[in-house]
Design a protein around this motif. Structure first.
Motif, mmCIF file in Angstrom:
data_model
loop_
_atom_site.group_PDB
_atom_site.id
_atom_site.type_symbol
_atom_site.label_atom_id
_atom_site.label_comp_id
_atom_site.label_asym_id
_atom_site.label_seq_id
_atom_site.Cartn_x
_atom_site.Cartn_y
_atom_site.Cartn_z
ATOM 1 N N PRO A 381 -3.361 1.228 -10.109
ATOM 2 C CA PRO A 381 -3.316 1.440 -8.659
ATOM 3 C C PRO A 381 -2.349 2.524 -8.202
ATOM 4 N N CYS A 382 -1.367 2.931 -9.019
ATOM 5 C CA CYS A 382 -0.343 3.871 -8.548
ATOM 6 C C CYS A 382 -0.920 5.279 -8.448
ATOM 7 N N PRO A 425 -4.090 5.803 0.768
ATOM 8 C CA PRO A 425 -4.213 4.507 0.085
ATOM 9 C C PRO A 425 -5.267 3.645 0.776
ATOM 10 N N THR A 427 -8.792 0.584 -0.131
ATOM 11 C CA THR A 427 -9.808 0.080 -1.044
ATOM 12 C C THR A 427 -11.084 0.869 -0.821
ATOM 13 N N TYR A 448 -12.282 -0.330 -5.689
ATOM 14 C CA TYR A 448 -11.047 0.151 -6.314
ATOM 15 C C TYR A 448 -9.988 0.270 -5.233
ATOM 16 N N THR A 449 -8.802 -0.309 -5.513
ATOM 17 C CA THR A 449 -7.684 -0.259 -4.571
ATOM 18 C C THR A 449 -6.579 0.609 -5.152
ATOM 19 N N THR A 450 -6.122 1.570 -4.321
ATOM 20 C CA THR A 450 -4.992 2.411 -4.722
ATOM 21 C C THR A 450 -3.894 2.244 -3.681
ATOM 22 N N VAL A 451 -2.674 2.025 -4.176
ATOM 23 C CA VAL A 451 -1.524 1.956 -3.268
ATOM 24 C C VAL A 451 -0.905 3.337 -3.118
ATOM 25 N N ASP A 480 2.536 0.381 0.036
ATOM 26 C CA ASP A 480 3.321 -0.568 -0.756
ATOM 27 C C ASP A 480 4.630 -0.822 -0.012
#
Length: 985
Positions: A381-382, A425, A427, A448-451, A480
């Motif tokens: 996710p990073c 960021p 989903t 897909y989830t990205t922070v 985040d």
């Protein structure tokens, strides 16, 4: 293999294959049977009855109603189907409501060979109230040509009533079941025609009428059912006609021929429509030969799309039988889509069946290719930028060779393993579409989830040397949460926490670093340069100050570069004023000692201040006047001065501005004003300490204008004796002064003098020629004087005179003998007593008309070179024609010719003595010219030049006899004739 063939040919059109009703309607009369489920290509209107009037365009729900096949039964007549067999749909025109309503529907088409037979089907439901026929509910059908005119035999109309042909009765309702009507449109090939149906309620508004309508198109031709090898051929005429009469005597729509000969058996059929229109069709029998064929392609999901390419000679394919080779049931679609149980090769069989049942078969193999299975691997996710991995599979021998990625709404990629950056960021639905080399595809979608990656940042407030600087975290966690902060201030000191304060030990630049970490373990670092600002050192200087003057202050503050001072706060004590300029000016009200404070602030807010004393010096006090204060120009004056400086100071310099552009420097100067006007005098006095005072006394000096003496002579500048001299005063003086006195004097310097004491303009006749001085003295209302003297010359007059001498008949010579005056002269002669100028010469000869003789007054006017003129008039004699005379008619010549025998005209016509334009001609008796002369004027001694002496022009002596003479003047129109008798002694 059994083959049943039918074939049709119409003499009015080209040969064409027959099609089913619905298919033909769709192709050549789009939506004629409402196969689209709407009113495309149909136009509706509404109105009232009776008579039928449908003037309002538009389709109205409930009054224009579409019913799709199979439909139901009519709500009033349960035995009536709403859609007839063989049609995709129909429409109901009108309804069972009342109220004098009327409705229409129309369909427009362009006639071609494929739709020249227009077949419409209708059904009618009319409530019978028993009114007169004109008031009954009704139904009408009509076809119109391109000009909107009804086509003959196409009109059908019915009104409710008993015993209507083709109608049935249900209680009080008269109804007609579905009836097909064929309309021959072949006369209108290439043109546009319109079919229209109209219904209406009764005229009294209490009873209803409505109908049903649908249509199709087909070629106007005979259909022949005849396959190769058949012994029977069946001929079918088109639907929709009331009567069919064949040339072989058969009456009906169908006729059967036994043992036909292909291409040789001919028949005709006369058809009659229900409205009475007739046409004749003809047919030549030929077998229908089908040719089956198909194409197709694999749709990758074990589905194969079959496309029929079958054709039929002399007919058309109307039925199909498919065997897909996998044990599934037979499919009768023309272009079927079949799903196979698994990839592989299959044998497919197609039986093509023509109209009339003629058939043929084709067999071919098809291949079902494998379909890929899409799959993918998601990154951590990073970070907003990450790599996505393809893990899709496909069976041999296929190979995946295309990848289409869609990252939600963020973007796309065609790489197999793309590295993609999301805008923010969140989903996202990640979709992968894989395509194998056989064209088959598969799709997978995964969330897909990205922070994202946190972005380190901080703010700080720079400060001056020795002051605290606050540091505040402003990092972006990117969906985040930040959980850790570590600070390095760049001067060997560290700290932690979201916000900290730190002071530096001196000015300069320091690298401060912040390291953050999010809850998901994503770190980021930022380093920023922190500047500690230097403090300014305040200082200034001031120039020497004078009372009431502006004192200039110069800022001398210093600060380390690159900083600079941006704000200055000046205080001028006690209570004189303030300023924020860097280098201000200040006026002090009185002389004495003052204290000035300066506070400076740098561009970064750092502050310093200073206080300094200054001294203000006294200014001179000005007092002056002049003597005299007014007079005529030029005016001499002396300035009187009482100026001083308060206190111990003294005046060191004097500067006078005299107001006319001149200046002086003494204490009490003398000055001369050359021009008139009112002048303001300014004195600037400067003390020994440099302080000055300037005072202007407005309009102190008045200089009266001196007049400008001037005059002109008029109307000219040259005068002749006895003419009056006019002097016109042109003297002027500047306003506001005015000239009040004038004094004139005219003298010749030899004893003549004439005064005019008060006249503005003068006139005088001077006694004799010569030079005179004219003097003018003018005086203004302020007593200012001016004088002017001009010289004038008086010219002597000429004395006009002339002489006149007669020259010949009517001709005189004129000679000017003027005396005095100044030559040259300009002449003007009047020699005809008519008052106009005849000559402008001094000497000339004039020929008067031959109708005139005697005395006449001649006037001469002359103007000399000075413009002086004179004239005289004299009586002049003009001689007329000579008196009658006779030449001697006998001339006796001495042989020794002593000169006394000449024919001398002077003895007989003295008038000719001065004439020179006469000719003398002498002829003998035969008319021959023997002598001529243009010069016969006698000399004073009576000798004759060119006189006639009895000789011809050659000097030959003429014989005795009679001769004739002619003496004439062309100029004076005079002619004399006579005889001369010539004798020799």
């Amino acid at each position: 293999m059994h083959r049943f063939i039918r074939f049709a040919f119409l003499t009015l059109m080209a040969l064409g294959a027959a099609k089913s009703g619905a298919a033909q309607a769709s192709q050549d009369c789009p939506n004629s049977d409402f196969e689209l489920g709407d009113f495309t290509n149909w136009t509706g209107a509404t109105g009232s009855c009776c008579p039928l009037n449908v003037a309002t365009p538009g389709l109205v729900p409930g009054r224009h109603t579409i019913i799709m096949a199979p439909g139901g039964q009519d709500a009033v007549v349960n035995a009536l189907d709403e859609v007839p067999p063989g049609f995709s749909g129909a429409m109901r025109l009108g309804n069972s409501g009342t109220g004098r309503q009327a409705e229409s529907i129309s369909y427009t088409l362009t006639v071609t060979p494929n739709n020249s037979l227009f077949v419409y089907a209708f059904a009618v439901v009319l409530q019978d109230p028993g009114h007169s026929a004109a008031d009954q509910p009704r139904f009408e059908m009509q076809v119109f040509d391109p000009n909107g005119q009804p086509i003959a035999c196409t009109f059908y109309q019915v009104a409710a009533g008993n015993n209507i042909p083709g109608f049935q009765t249900l209680g009080g309702v008269r109804w007609r079941d579905w009836t097909q009507v064929g309309v021959d449109l072949s006369p209108y090939l290439g043109q546009t025609v319109t079919v229209e149906a109209t219904t209406g309620d009764c005229d009294l508004g209490g009873h209803y009428g409505y109908g049903y309508l649908t249509a199709r198109c087909e070629p106007l031709q005979i259909t022949i059912e005849y396959c190769q090898g058949d012994t029977i051929a069946q001929l079918v005429a088109p639907d929709g006609f009331a009567n069919y009469q064949w040339s072989n005597g058969v009456n009906g729509q169908v006729v059967v021929i036994t043992n036909p000969t292909p291409g040789q058996t001919n028949l005709t059929c006369d058809i009659t429509s229900v409205t009475g229109c007739t046409a004749q069709l003809s047919a030549v029998v030929a077998p229908v030969i089908p040719f089956p064929g198909f194409q197709g392609f694999n749709n990758c999901d074990n589905t194969f799309l079959f496309n029929d390419t079958s054709t039929a000679q002399n007919g058309s394919i109307i039925n199909w039988a498919w065997d897909f080779g996998d044990g599934s049931p037979i499919d009768s679609s023309q272009n079927p889509v079949h799903t196979y149980p698994a990839p592989g090769d299959y044998n497919v069989t197609l039986i093509a069946i023509s109209n009339g049942g003629c058939r043929d078969t084709i067999e071919d193999s098809v291949t079902i290719v494998p379909t890929p299975l899409a799959d993918l691997g998601l990154p951590g996710p990073c970070g907003l930028t990450n790599t996505f991995n393809d893990s899709s599979l496909v069976g041999n021998p296929a190979v995946i060779n295309q990848w289409n990625w869609t990252f939600g709404t963020a973007g796309t990629s065609t790489s197999q393993n793309p590295n993609f950056t999301f805008p923010q960021p969140g989903t996202y639905d990640v979709q992968l579409v894989v395509i194998a080399d056989n064209g088959c595809t598969d799709t997978i979608v995964m969330p897909y989830t990205t922070v994202g990656t946190p972005t380190a940042n901080f703010n700080y407030v720079s400060n001056c040397d020795g002051e605290d600087i606050p540091f505040t975290d402003t990092s972006n966690p990117d969906a985040d949460v930040i959980t850790g902060w570590n600070w390095d201030f760049g001067d060997g000191n560290v700290g932690n926490g979201q916000q900290v304060d730190h002071s530096y030990s001196g000015p300069g630049n320091y690298s401060a670093q912040l390291v953050i970490q999010t809850q998901a373990g994503c770190p980021d670092t930022i380093t920023q340069q922190v500047t500690v600002y230097p403090n300014p050192v305040a200082d200034f200087s001031a120039d020497s100050a004078c009372t009431g003057d502006l004192t200039n202050f110069t800022d001398l503050t210093s600060i380390l570069a690159p900083d600079n001072v941006q704000n200055w706060e000046w205080t001028f004590n006690p209570g004189v004023g303030n300023s924020t300029n860097q280098n201000p000016t200040q006026q002090f009200p009185t002389y004495g000692d003052y204290t000035v404070d300066l506070k400076v602030t740098s561009n970064n807010g750092c502050v310093d201040s200073i206080s300094l004393p200054i001294r203000v010096n006294a200014r001179p006090v000005i007092d002056f006047t002049a003597n005299p204060l007014e007079g005529c120009q030029p005016l001499d004056i002396t300035m009187l001065n009482n100026t001083y400086v308060p206190g111990p100071d003294t005046v060191s310099t004097w500067a006078w501005d005299m107001g006319d552009g001149g200046s002086e420097t003494g204490i009490t100067p003398d000055y001369t004003y050359l021009n008139d006007g009112t002048y303001s005098v300014t004195l600037t006095a400067t003390s020994d300490r440099g302080c000055d005072t300037t005072v202007t006394i407005t309009d102190l000096i008045t200089v009266h204008p001196r007049p400008n003496a001037e005059f002109t002579y008029g109307p000219g500048t040259d005068y002749c004796l006895e003419e009056t001299v006019f002097a016109n005063n042109q003297s002027t003086v500047n306003a506001p002064s005015s000239i009040t006195n004038h004094s004139w004097n005219i003298s010749d310097g030899g004893g003549f003098s004439q005064d005019f004491l008060t006249s503005q303009n003068i006139s005088s006749s001077l006694p004799q020629p010569g030079f005179y001085n004219v003097q003018l003295i003018v005086e203004t209302d302020e007593g200012c004087l001016d004088t002017i003297v001009k010289e004038i010359e008086i010219f002597e007059l000429p004395e006009a005179d002339f002489e006149s001498t007669p020259l010949c008949f009517w001709e005189n010579n004129f000679i000017d003998i003027t005396s005095n005056g100044t030559e040259p002269y300009n002449y003007s002669w009047d020699i005809n007593e008519d008052g106009s100028e005849d000559y402008d010469l001094g000497t000339f000869t004039h020929l008067y008309p031959d109708t005139f003789e005697g005395n006449i007054d001649v006037t001469l006017e002359i103007v000399d070179d000075n413009g002086c003129r004179s004239d005289t008039t004299k009586e002049v004699l003009v001689k007329g024609a000579p008196a009658d005379f006779v030449f001697p008619n006998v001339l006796v010549l001495n042989p020794q010719f002593d000169g006394n025998d000449e024919l001398d005209f002077t003895q007989f016509a003295p008038e000719f003595n001065e004439c020179v334009d006469y000719t003398l001609h002498i002829y003998n008796r035969w008319g021959t010219l023997v002598f001529e002369t243009e010069n016969f004027v006698s000399n004073p001694d009576l000798s004759c030049t060119d006189c006639f002496k009895g000789q011809d022009n050659n000097g030959t002596q003429l014989s005795d006899g009679v001769f004739f003479y002619i003496l004439k003047s062309e100029k004076r129109n005079i002619e004399k004739q006579g005889k001369i008798n010539l004798f020799q002694r």
